[in-house]
Scaffold this motif. Structure first.
Motif, PDB file in Angstrom:
ATOM      1  N   GLU A  71       0.830  -1.204   0.000  1.00 11.62           N
ATOM      2  CA  GLU A  71       0.000   0.000   0.000  1.00 11.62           C
ATOM      3  C   GLU A  71       0.867   1.258   0.000  1.00 11.62           C
ATOM      4  OE1 GLU A  71      -3.292   0.358  -0.194  1.00 11.62           O
ATOM      5  OE2 GLU A  71      -3.738  -1.782  -0.233  1.00 11.62           O
ATOM      6  N   THR A  72       1.336   1.652  -1.160  1.00  6.72           N
ATOM      7  CA  THR A  72       2.224   2.801  -1.285  1.00  6.72           C
ATOM      8  C   THR A  72       1.587   4.082  -0.760  1.00  6.72           C
ATOM      9  OG1 THR A  72       3.164   1.759  -3.240  1.00  6.72           O
ATOM     10  CG2 THR A  72       3.680   4.077  -2.899  1.00  6.72           C
ATOM     11  N   GLY A  73       0.328   4.283  -1.041  1.00  3.03           N
ATOM     12  CA  GLY A  73      -0.359   5.487  -0.590  1.00  3.03           C
ATOM     13  C   GLY A  73      -0.378   5.610   0.925  1.00  3.03           C
ATOM     14  N   LEU A  74      -0.585   4.492   1.605  1.00  3.86           N
ATOM     15  CA  LEU A  74      -0.585   4.517   3.071  1.00  3.86           C
ATOM     16  C   LEU A  74       0.814   4.732   3.622  1.00  3.86           C
ATOM     17  CD1 LEU A  74      -3.142   1.803   4.210  1.00  3.86           C
ATOM     18  CD2 LEU A  74      -3.119   4.211   4.830  1.00  3.86           C
ATOM     19  N   ILE A  75       1.823   4.216   2.934  1.00  8.11           N
ATOM     20  CA  ILE A  75       3.198   4.469   3.357  1.00  8.11           C
ATOM     21  C   ILE A  75       3.470   5.971   3.313  1.00  8.11           C
ATOM     22  CG2 ILE A  75       5.641   4.153   2.791  1.00  8.11           C
ATOM     23  CD1 ILE A  75       4.817   1.385   1.624  1.00  8.11           C
ATOM     24  N   LEU A  76       3.081   6.598   2.219  1.00  4.44           N
ATOM     25  CA  LEU A  76       3.296   8.045   2.074  1.00  4.44           C
ATOM     26  C   LEU A  76       2.473   8.844   3.081  1.00  4.44           C
ATOM     27  CD1 LEU A  76       3.410   8.289  -1.810  1.00  4.44           C
ATOM     28  CD2 LEU A  76       5.326   8.413  -0.208  1.00  4.44           C
ATOM     29  N   ALA A  77       1.255   8.407   3.349  1.00  3.18           N
ATOM     30  CA  ALA A  77       0.413   9.106   4.321  1.00  3.18           C
ATOM     31  C   ALA A  77       1.049   9.067   5.707  1.00  3.18           C
ATOM     32  CB  ALA A  77      -0.982   8.482   4.356  1.00  3.18           C
ATOM     33  N   ALA A  78       1.552   7.904   6.102  1.00  3.01           N
ATOM     34  CA  ALA A  78       2.195   7.787   7.413  1.00  3.01           C
ATOM     35  C   ALA A  78       3.502   8.571   7.448  1.00  3.01           C
ATOM     36  CB  ALA A  78       2.447   6.317   7.742  1.00  3.01           C
ATOM     37  N   ALA A  79       4.251   8.526   6.355  1.00  9.07           N
ATOM     38  CA  ALA A  79       5.532   9.243   6.305  1.00  9.07           C
ATOM     39  C   ALA A  79       5.325  10.745   6.427  1.00  9.07           C
ATOM     40  CB  ALA A  79       6.263   8.916   5.007  1.00  9.07           C
ATOM     41  N   SER A  80       4.283  11.250   5.798  1.00  6.22           N
ATOM     42  CA  SER A  80       4.039  12.694   5.881  1.00  6.22           C
ATOM     43  C   SER A  80       3.638  13.120   7.293  1.00  6.22           C
ATOM     44  CB  SER A  80       2.973  13.122   4.872  1.00  6.22           C
ATOM     45  OG  SER A  80       1.710  12.609   5.234  1.00  6.22           O
ATOM     46  N   ARG A  81       3.017  12.228   8.032  1.00  4.09           N
ATOM     47  CA  ARG A  81       2.605  12.537   9.398  1.00  4.09           C
ATOM     48  C   ARG A  81       3.739  12.359  10.407  1.00  4.09           C
ATOM     49  NH1 ARG A  81      -1.745  10.968   6.608  1.00  4.09           N
ATOM     50  NH2 ARG A  81      -3.796  11.759   7.182  1.00  4.09           N
ATOM     51  N   ILE A  82       4.633  11.435  10.149  1.00  3.57           N
ATOM     52  CA  ILE A  82       5.684  11.134  11.124  1.00  3.57           C
ATOM     53  C   ILE A  82       6.666  12.291  11.282  1.00  3.57           C
ATOM     54  CG2 ILE A  82       7.393  10.011   9.626  1.00  3.57           C
ATOM     55  CD1 ILE A  82       7.631   7.823  11.769  1.00  3.57           C
ATOM     56  N   TRP A  83       6.808  13.091  10.238  1.00  3.32           N
ATOM     57  CA  TRP A  83       7.796  14.167  10.267  1.00  3.32           C
ATOM     58  C   TRP A  83       7.585  15.115  11.443  1.00  3.32           C
ATOM     59  CZ3 TRP A  83      12.401  15.002   8.816  1.00  3.32           C
ATOM     60  CH2 TRP A  83      12.921  16.296   8.853  1.00  3.32           C
ATOM     61  N   SER A  84       6.347  15.495  11.700  1.00  2.00           N
ATOM     62  CA  SER A  84       6.088  16.449  12.784  1.00  2.00           C
ATOM     63  C   SER A  84       6.438  15.867  14.150  1.00  2.00           C
ATOM     64  CB  SER A  84       4.628  16.900  12.771  1.00  2.00           C
ATOM     65  OG  SER A  84       3.775  15.803  13.043  1.00  2.00           O
ATOM     66  N   HIS A  85       6.513  14.545  14.239  1.00  2.00           N
ATOM     67  CA  HIS A  85       6.866  13.911  15.506  1.00  2.00           C
ATOM     68  C   HIS A  85       8.370  13.661  15.629  1.00  2.00           C
ATOM     69  CE1 HIS A  85       2.701  13.552  16.543  1.00  2.00           C
ATOM     70  NE2 HIS A  85       2.459  12.991  15.386  1.00  2.00           N
ATOM     71  N   CYS A  86       9.079  13.705  14.514  1.00  2.66           N
ATOM     72  CA  CYS A  86      10.538  13.519  14.540  1.00  2.66           C
ATOM     73  C   CYS A  86      11.264  14.849  14.737  1.00  2.66           C
ATOM     74  CB  CYS A  86      11.011  12.878  13.231  1.00  2.66           C
ATOM     75  SG  CYS A  86      10.420  11.192  13.038  1.00  2.66           S
ATOM     76  N   ALA A  87      10.701  15.926  14.229  1.00  2.88           N
ATOM     77  CA  ALA A  87      11.348  17.239  14.312  1.00  2.88           C
ATOM     78  C   ALA A  87      11.702  17.642  15.744  1.00  2.88           C
ATOM     79  CB  ALA A  87      10.477  18.292  13.641  1.00  2.88           C
ATOM     80  N   PRO A  88      10.840  17.409  16.742  1.00  4.22           N
ATOM     81  CA  PRO A  88      11.202  17.805  18.107  1.00  4.22           C
ATOM     82  C   PRO A  88      12.473  17.126  18.630  1.00  4.22           C
ATOM     83  CG  PRO A  88       8.852  17.423  17.973  1.00  4.22           C
ATOM     84  CD  PRO A  88       9.445  16.955  16.676  1.00  4.22           C
ATOM     85  N   PHE A  89      12.766  15.926  18.167  1.00  2.00           N
ATOM     86  CA  PHE A  89      13.978  15.239  18.612  1.00  2.00           C
ATOM     87  C   PHE A  89      15.217  15.922  18.052  1.00  2.00           C
ATOM     88  CE2 PHE A  89      10.712  11.996  18.983  1.00  2.00           C
ATOM     89  CZ  PHE A  89      10.909  11.611  20.304  1.00  2.00           C
ATOM     90  N   ALA A  90      15.150  16.340  16.806  1.00  2.00           N
ATOM     91  CA  ALA A  90      16.266  17.053  16.207  1.00  2.00           C
ATOM     92  C   ALA A  90      16.440  18.411  16.872  1.00  2.00           C
ATOM     93  CB  ALA A  90      16.053  17.223  14.714  1.00  2.00           C
ATOM     94  N   GLU A  91      15.337  19.062  17.173  1.00  2.00           N
ATOM     95  CA  GLU A  91      15.397  20.373  17.826  1.00  2.00           C
ATOM     96  C   GLU A  91      15.985  20.258  19.233  1.00  2.00           C
ATOM     97  OE1 GLU A  91      11.369  21.660  17.620  1.00  2.00           O
ATOM     98  OE2 GLU A  91      11.446  21.931  15.437  1.00  2.00           O
ATOM     99  N   SER A  92      15.597  19.185  19.953  1.00  2.00           N
ATOM    100  CA  SER A  92      16.122  19.029  21.316  1.00  2.00           C
ATOM    101  C   SER A  92      17.601  18.655  21.297  1.00  2.00           C
ATOM    102  CB  SER A  92      15.319  17.969  22.089  1.00  2.00           C
ATOM    103  OG  SER A  92      15.539  16.695  21.538  1.00  2.00           O
ATOM    104  N   ALA A  93      18.071  18.141  20.171  1.00  2.00           N
ATOM    105  CA  ALA A  93      19.489  17.803  20.043  1.00  2.00           C
ATOM    106  C   ALA A  93      20.292  18.982  19.490  1.00  2.00           C
ATOM    107  CB  ALA A  93      19.665  16.601  19.121  1.00  2.00           C
ATOM    108  N   GLY A  94      19.608  20.112  19.241  1.00  2.00           N
ATOM    109  CA  GLY A  94      20.278  21.296  18.741  1.00  2.00           C
ATOM    110  C   GLY A  94      20.509  21.288  17.246  1.00  2.00           C
ATOM    111  N   THR A  95      19.800  20.433  16.536  1.00  4.96           N
ATOM    112  CA  THR A  95      19.917  20.354  15.082  1.00  4.96           C
ATOM    113  C   THR A  95      18.677  20.981  14.463  1.00  4.96           C
ATOM    114  OG1 THR A  95      21.075  18.278  15.333  1.00  4.96           O
ATOM    115  CG2 THR A  95      20.226  18.783  13.139  1.00  4.96           C
ATOM    116  N   GLU A  96      18.892  21.858  13.531  1.00  6.66           N
ATOM    117  CA  GLU A  96      17.745  22.501  12.868  1.00  6.66           C
ATOM    118  C   GLU A  96      17.413  21.721  11.600  1.00  6.66           C
ATOM    119  OE1 GLU A  96      16.762  26.700  10.775  1.00  6.66           O
ATOM    120  OE2 GLU A  96      17.784  26.754  12.711  1.00  6.66           O
ATOM    121  N   LEU A  97      16.134  21.397  11.444  1.00  8.85           N
ATOM    122  CA  LEU A  97      15.671  20.686  10.261  1.00  8.85           C
ATOM    123  C   LEU A  97      14.939  21.638   9.343  1.00  8.85           C
ATOM    124  CD1 LEU A  97      14.297  17.470  11.972  1.00  8.85           C
ATOM    125  CD2 LEU A  97      16.466  17.756  10.801  1.00  8.85           C
ATOM    126  N   ALA A  98      15.175  21.504   8.075  1.00  8.09           N
ATOM    127  CA  ALA A  98      14.483  22.361   7.089  1.00  8.09           C
ATOM    128  C   ALA A  98      13.129  21.845   6.790  1.00  8.09           C
ATOM    129  CB  ALA A  98      15.306  22.463   5.827  1.00  8.09           C
TER     130      ALA A  98
END
Length: 112
Positions: free
Chosen positions: A85-112
């Motif tokens: 299910e490629t469409g569902l993979i992309l749907a989940a991937a687009s949502r996961i980003w907002s949950h990964c960004a805080p980890f990079a921010e807390s590590a002092g790394t800025e994500l574009a």
């Protein structure tokens, strides 16, 4: 997702057959079409956990919720891949980003 607790509970029920299949932990007995429904339940579960986030919460709790939501969305991608299910993979991937960004921010790394 107005009833977040109910959504989480329903998703856990929907995913129960996978966790109960101790004799087949990889789900090899499942049809490809069945994986779609498990993937969808994981996406909804991740979304529901994400809705529990609030800026007024302690940072540690926010990180825990982001981690749990990201875990569910990663499982959604895995289950969607098993179902082709490629469409569902992309749907989940687009949502996961907002949950990964805080980890990079807390590590002092800025994500574009």
């Amino acid at each position: 997702l107005d009833d977040v607790a109910g959504a989480v509970r329903d998703c856990e029920r929907a995913l129960a057959p996978l966790t109960e299949a101790a004799g087949d932990p990889d789900g090899t007995h499942l049809k490809r079409s069945e994986w779609r429904w498990f993937a969808m339940a994981e996406v909804v579960h991740g979304e529901a956990i994400g809705r529990l986030l609030s800026p007024s919460q302690p940072a540690a709790l926010q990180i825990q919720l982001h981690a749990k939501a990201a875990e569910r969305l990663a499982m959604a991608m895995e289950r969607a891949a098993q179902g082709g299910e490629t469409g569902l993979i992309l749907a989940a991937a687009s949502r996961i980003w907002s949950h990964c960004a805080p980890f990079a921010e807390s590590a002092g790394t800025e994500l574009a």
